[in-house]
Write a protein that holds these residues in place. Structure first.
Motif, PDB file in Angstrom:
ATOM      1  N   LEU A 161       0.833  -1.205   0.000  1.00 40.12           N
ATOM      2  CA  LEU A 161       0.000   0.000   0.000  1.00 40.12           C
ATOM      3  C   LEU A 161       0.872   1.261   0.000  1.00 40.12           C
ATOM      4  O   LEU A 161       0.546   2.252  -0.650  1.00 40.12           O
ATOM      5  N   PHE A 162       1.985   1.216   0.714  1.00 34.91           N
ATOM      6  CA  PHE A 162       2.919   2.342   0.717  1.00 34.91           C
ATOM      7  C   PHE A 162       3.485   2.527  -0.694  1.00 34.91           C
ATOM      8  O   PHE A 162       3.629   3.647  -1.184  1.00 34.91           O
ATOM      9  N   ASN A 163       3.801   1.417  -1.328  1.00 36.52           N
ATOM     10  CA  ASN A 163       4.430   1.490  -2.651  1.00 36.52           C
ATOM     11  C   ASN A 163       3.481   2.009  -3.720  1.00 36.52           C
ATOM     12  O   ASN A 163       3.917   2.507  -4.741  1.00 36.52           O
ATOM     13  N   LEU A 164       2.183   1.869  -3.465  1.00 37.94           N
ATOM     14  CA  LEU A 164       1.192   2.395  -4.413  1.00 37.94           C
ATOM     15  C   LEU A 164       1.371   3.909  -4.564  1.00 37.94           C
ATOM     16  O   LEU A 164       1.343   4.451  -5.671  1.00 37.94           O
ATOM     17  N   SER A 165       1.582   4.578  -3.438  1.00 41.25           N
ATOM     18  CA  SER A 165       1.767   6.030  -3.510  1.00 41.25           C
ATOM     19  C   SER A 165       3.147   6.380  -4.055  1.00 41.25           C
ATOM     20  O   SER A 165       3.347   7.436  -4.641  1.00 41.25           O
ATOM     21  N   ARG A 166       4.103   5.477  -3.888  1.00 44.08           N
ATOM     22  CA  ARG A 166       5.445   5.745  -4.402  1.00 44.08           C
ATOM     23  C   ARG A 166       5.463   5.600  -5.918  1.00 44.08           C
ATOM     24  O   ARG A 166       6.334   6.126  -6.592  1.00 44.08           O
ATOM     25  N   TYR A 167       4.519   4.858  -6.456  1.00 41.59           N
ATOM     26  CA  TYR A 167       4.500   4.573  -7.892  1.00 41.59           C
ATOM     27  C   TYR A 167       3.887   5.727  -8.694  1.00 41.59           C
ATOM     28  O   TYR A 167       4.256   5.955  -9.831  1.00 41.59           O
ATOM     29  N   TYR A 168       2.959   6.459  -8.088  1.00 43.80           N
ATOM     30  CA  TYR A 168       2.201   7.436  -8.862  1.00 43.80           C
ATOM     31  C   TYR A 168       2.987   8.739  -9.050  1.00 43.80           C
ATOM     32  O   TYR A 168       3.502   9.307  -8.099  1.00 43.80           O
ATOM     33  N   ARG A 169       3.060   9.174 -10.305  1.00 50.90           N
ATOM     34  CA  ARG A 169       3.754  10.426 -10.608  1.00 50.90           C
ATOM     35  C   ARG A 169       2.710  11.514 -10.842  1.00 50.90           C
ATOM     36  O   ARG A 169       1.863  11.378 -11.725  1.00 50.90           O
ATOM     37  N   MET A 170       2.767  12.554 -10.046  1.00 48.83           N
ATOM     38  CA  MET A 170       1.805  13.648 -10.169  1.00 48.83           C
ATOM     39  C   MET A 170       2.525  14.884 -10.705  1.00 48.83           C
ATOM     40  O   MET A 170       3.656  15.147 -10.305  1.00 48.83           O
ATOM     41  N   PRO A 171       1.859  15.619 -11.636  1.00 51.55           N
ATOM     42  CA  PRO A 171       2.512  16.821 -12.139  1.00 51.55           C
ATOM     43  C   PRO A 171       2.832  17.801 -11.000  1.00 51.55           C
ATOM     44  O   PRO A 171       2.019  17.955 -10.079  1.00 51.55           O
ATOM     45  N   PHE A 172       3.981  18.419 -11.073  1.00 49.55           N
ATOM     46  CA  PHE A 172       4.444  19.463 -10.143  1.00 49.55           C
ATOM     47  C   PHE A 172       4.834  18.937  -8.756  1.00 49.55           C
ATOM     48  O   PHE A 172       5.400  19.652  -7.956  1.00 49.55           O
ATOM     49  N   ILE A 173       4.494  17.693  -8.444  1.00 50.19           N
ATOM     50  CA  ILE A 173       4.858  17.156  -7.127  1.00 50.19           C
ATOM     51  C   ILE A 173       5.878  16.051  -7.327  1.00 50.19           C
ATOM     52  O   ILE A 173       5.601  15.057  -7.994  1.00 50.19           O
ATOM     53  N   GLY A 174       7.061  16.256  -6.759  1.00 52.70           N
ATOM     54  CA  GLY A 174       8.142  15.299  -6.967  1.00 52.70           C
ATOM     55  C   GLY A 174       7.885  13.956  -6.307  1.00 52.70           C
ATOM     56  O   GLY A 174       8.053  12.920  -6.909  1.00 52.70           O
ATOM     57  N   ARG A 175       7.448  13.994  -5.044  1.00 50.07           N
ATOM     58  CA  ARG A 175       7.285  12.748  -4.285  1.00 50.07           C
ATOM     59  C   ARG A 175       5.892  12.704  -3.676  1.00 50.07           C
ATOM     60  O   ARG A 175       5.668  13.222  -2.577  1.00 50.07           O
TER      61      ARG A 175
END
Lengths: 368, 360
Positions: B250-264
């Motif tokens: 579940l933690f890695n799910l958020s690590r996988y998603y790339r959002m514009p303008f937000i690095g991490r």
């Protein structure tokens, strides 16, 4: 109670300040690029690029190169010469030399997944040549932005045009661990006045086994269902004037839809791929394009060209034993018993591929 | 009865959901991928069904005894001596799960955010808000637990954002796992449903008891649906082989998603994980402290509470490392299933020994 509450808050603030895990920004060098290639004595040669914020000169990057058996060991060696403590939390690109990629890279990447503080969305890129040389030379390009920014923009622009695949660390891992699916990564090269996007490095497992150019990458991505806003150039469809330097035509804003079906005929996989392309014609010659018959003829001829290119790519991937489209994954999902009984890399080479291509020209610009 | 502990049936549902989902979801997809591969959702569905049956039987037991908790019911069913012995065993069970949940939470904070900070310091940070809420009673604690709805909403939004990258083939062929493996996998899956038994301890505090069954079943079904969604998304995204090697998918799910303008993006989600994870610990901490107060009525509550906090902190440091902490989870599963079994046994015994059963 209020005094005790105040006391608790004061105590908690003391701990929240994170005295153990604090990282002082002014003492930290944020590594943006990491180059990995073979060094001497069967060791890894790693080049790390980070902005030298307090340098004597403005906009200066520092590249530190070290050898070692482990990336952590190299990072430790780096800290013995760097002015700052190097942190990998903002790593943007991991550049592997083609030579090391042919031997396998998944074990080298392991540290980046094991340590949750490392960013999982760094691009995995293969360099045709030495990453060290590329990073060092990139610093000298006067007309280009700083190395990390330049390569990042190069990758993003070409990924958006479907000339390079969008492969982050996680994408590589997902494809590597999935049976019947092989990784692909961007392939770049250092040239005299810049860095050039060459296309796609094809992998079998974690070993690079082949390459295709940028146009072929667009077709491969179309078959994978990942083509977006590409521009594709075609060979002449009519006889051009003998002395004409301009030949062929160009379509832009191409979108595609891919449908892949697999079946077994006589215990042999047969793959039916159906591709539908839609795009706008942007460069050609005056040819009464508003005539439906003429447009249909052009569409048909371009479809034939696409089909030929796609079949060439599939045959090439079959020959090198790389399955980037994930046909094996489809076979595994549909025919699990068959999947258990075969070695997919052999069966893939023997698979029959039928391809249907349809092209719709949606617009042809402001002239007929 | 103290009004600061009184809650509505709906709040009871929130309490159950936060106690289940908190730690239950972290390792579940990975555990199931190891046990049954991509068919793990069938195990979750089965475990959800079994836990709902347990819940219904438990609620039927509690309804037979009007305003009484499992402690009073035990005395009616087994007599003063044996009943009290069972009560002490149940208290030990609560203590063990509280300490295990606490240590589990501490280890994940250490692994994902504060890797150098000593575990005891992290533990102190974690226990302060929980102890503060517990001191003021069940009502504020459950009100705070409502935060789970916001957290679950953001996690579902995240799941929706990565939807286009899911490969359905990673979830196929459906039902390829043999029945024996599927049956075996239900036991570790039940770990994610442990928390529902807490109702047996705090039931007397519920004001509108006639709605209690409805809300706890809704909570349990919500947990089931949430687990299934997360399992399908993580498996469809990472594939079962990669999932097997991950500790916290579940933690890695958020690590996988790339959002514009937000690095991490993952750094934003860490803010959400922590209150989510604390939900389980918070529920057990309150129930254990409250149960101790009922079984051993101390005169000086403040001193007792201080000792209780200190003991919780110290006991949580007993496991030497992460591996031993993971091994605690295996014991928790066995204890949880035993607790479920005990409650069902009590239900059936209540038809034989009808002492204390409310009339009508």
């Amino acid at each position: 109670m209020s005094r005790k509450l105040t006391f608790s808050i004061v105590i908690s603030i003391f701990f929240i300040s994170g005295c153990w895990d604090q990282k002082l920004i002014e003492q930290t060098g944020f590594e943006l690029q990491l180059g990995i290639e073979s060094g001497t004595n069967q060791q890894l040669l790693s080049s790390s690029n980070y902005p030298a914020i307090d340098s004597k000169f403005k906009n200066q990057d520092e590249i530190i190169t070290n050898t070692g058996n482990l990336l952590r060991e190299i990072r430790q060696k780096r800290n013995t010469t760097a002015a700052k403590v190097i942190d990998g939390g903002k790593l943007q690109q991991i550049l592997f030399s083609k030579e090391i990629a042919t031997k396998g890279i998944v074990d080298i990447l392991e540290i980046l997944e094991r340590d949750p503080l490392n960013p999982p969305l760094s691009y995995v890129v293969i360099v045709d040549g030495s990453p060290k040389e590329l990073l060092e030379k990139a610093q000298t390009f006067k007309s280009k932005p700083r190395s990390a920014l330049y390569i990042n923009q190069l990758l993003v622009n070409n990924v958006n045009s479907s000339y390079l695949p969008n492969t982050t660390l996680y994408d590589f891992y997902i494809r590597y661990y999935a049976p019947g699916l092989d990784p692909i990564t961007p392939l770049i090269k250092l040239e005299a006045n810049g860095i050039k996007a060459l296309g796609t490095a094809l992998f079998a497992g974690d070993k690079m086994v082949g390459r295709i150019n940028t146009q072929q990458t667009a077709f491969l991505l179309a078959m994978m269902g990942q083509l977006t806003r590409a521009e594709i150039f075609f060979n002449s469809i009519n006889q051009e004037k003998a002395n004409s330097l301009k030949k062929g035509l160009s379509l832009t804003h191409i979108r595609s839809h891919s449908m892949i079906r697999v079946k077994l005929v006589d215990w042999r996989p047969v793959i039916d791929i159906s591709l539908v392309f839609k795009g706008s014609l942007v460069e050609y010659r005056r040819d009464k394009l508003d005539d439906p018959q003429i447009q249909k003829k052009i569409e048909s001829q371009l479809s034939t060209q696409i089909k030929k290119s796609c079949l060439e790519i599939i045959k090439y991937t079959q020959a090198i034993g790389s399955d980037p489209i994930g046909i094996g994954d489809l076979v595994r999902a549909k025919y699990p018993a068959y999947w258990q009984s075969i070695n997919w890399s052999d069966a893939y080479r023997d698979a029959k591929v039928n391809l249907k291509v349809k092209l719709d020209i949606l617009q042809f610009g402001a002239i007929r | 009865m103290e009004s600061r502990n009184q809650i509505t049936a709906k709040q009871l549902g929130v309490f159950v959901l936060s106690s289940q989902v908190g730690l239950g979801i972290i390792t579940l997809p990975s555990t199931l991928a190891q046990e049954v591969g991509h068919d793990g959702w069938i195990s979750i569905l089965s475990a959800g069904f079994i836990s709902t049956i347990v819940l219904v039987l438990m609620m039927s037991l509690l309804r037979r005894y009007a305003d009484q908790s499992i402690f009073e019911i035990n005395r009616h069913l087994f007599g003063k001596f044996l009943g009290q012995t069972f009560n002490y065993i149940l208290l030990l069970y609560l203590c063990f799960l509280m300490v295990a949940g606490f240590r589990y939470f501490t280890e994940f904070v250490k692994l994902f955010t504060l890797e150098v900070t000593p575990g005891l310091a992290i533990g102190l940070l974690i226990i302060i808000p929980t102890a503060y809420l517990t001191w003021y009673g069940l009502k504020p604690l459950v009100r705070f637990a409502n935060i789970i709805s916001i957290i679950l909403f953001f996690i579902l939004v995240l799941a929706f954002l990565v939807l286009n990258r899911i490969r359905l083939t990673f979830l196929m062929p459906v039902g390829s796992t043999d029945l024996t493996s599927l049956t075996k996998s239900i036991s570790p899956t039940l770990l994610s449903f442990i928390g529902l038994e807490l109702v047996a301890f705090i039931y007397p505090y519920v004001t509108d008891k006639k709605n209690a069954l409805k809300w706890v079943v809704v909570a349990n079904l919500s947990a089931t649906i949430f687990y299934i969604i997360i399992f399908l998304v993580t498996t469809g995204l990472f594939g079962e082989n990669l999932l097997k090697s991950q500790i916290a998918p579940l933690f890695n799910l958020s690590r996988y998603y790339r959002m514009p303008f937000i690095g991490r993006v993952d750094l934003f989600f860490i803010l959400l994980w922590l209150p989510l994870l604390e939900g389980t610990f918070r529920a057990y901490f309150f129930t254990t402290y409250n149960s101790m107060g009922r079984l051993f009525p101390f005169k000086n509550q403040k001193v007792f509470f201080g000792i209780f906090i200190a003991l919780t902190l110290l006991l949580s440091r007993i496991p030497a490392d992460l591996l031993q902490t993971f091994q605690l989870a295996d014991i928790v599963v066995i204890l949880g299933i035993t607790a479920f079994g005990f409650l069902i046994l009590c239900y059936f015994l209540s038809f034989i020994n009808k002492r204390g059963v409310k009339a009508g």
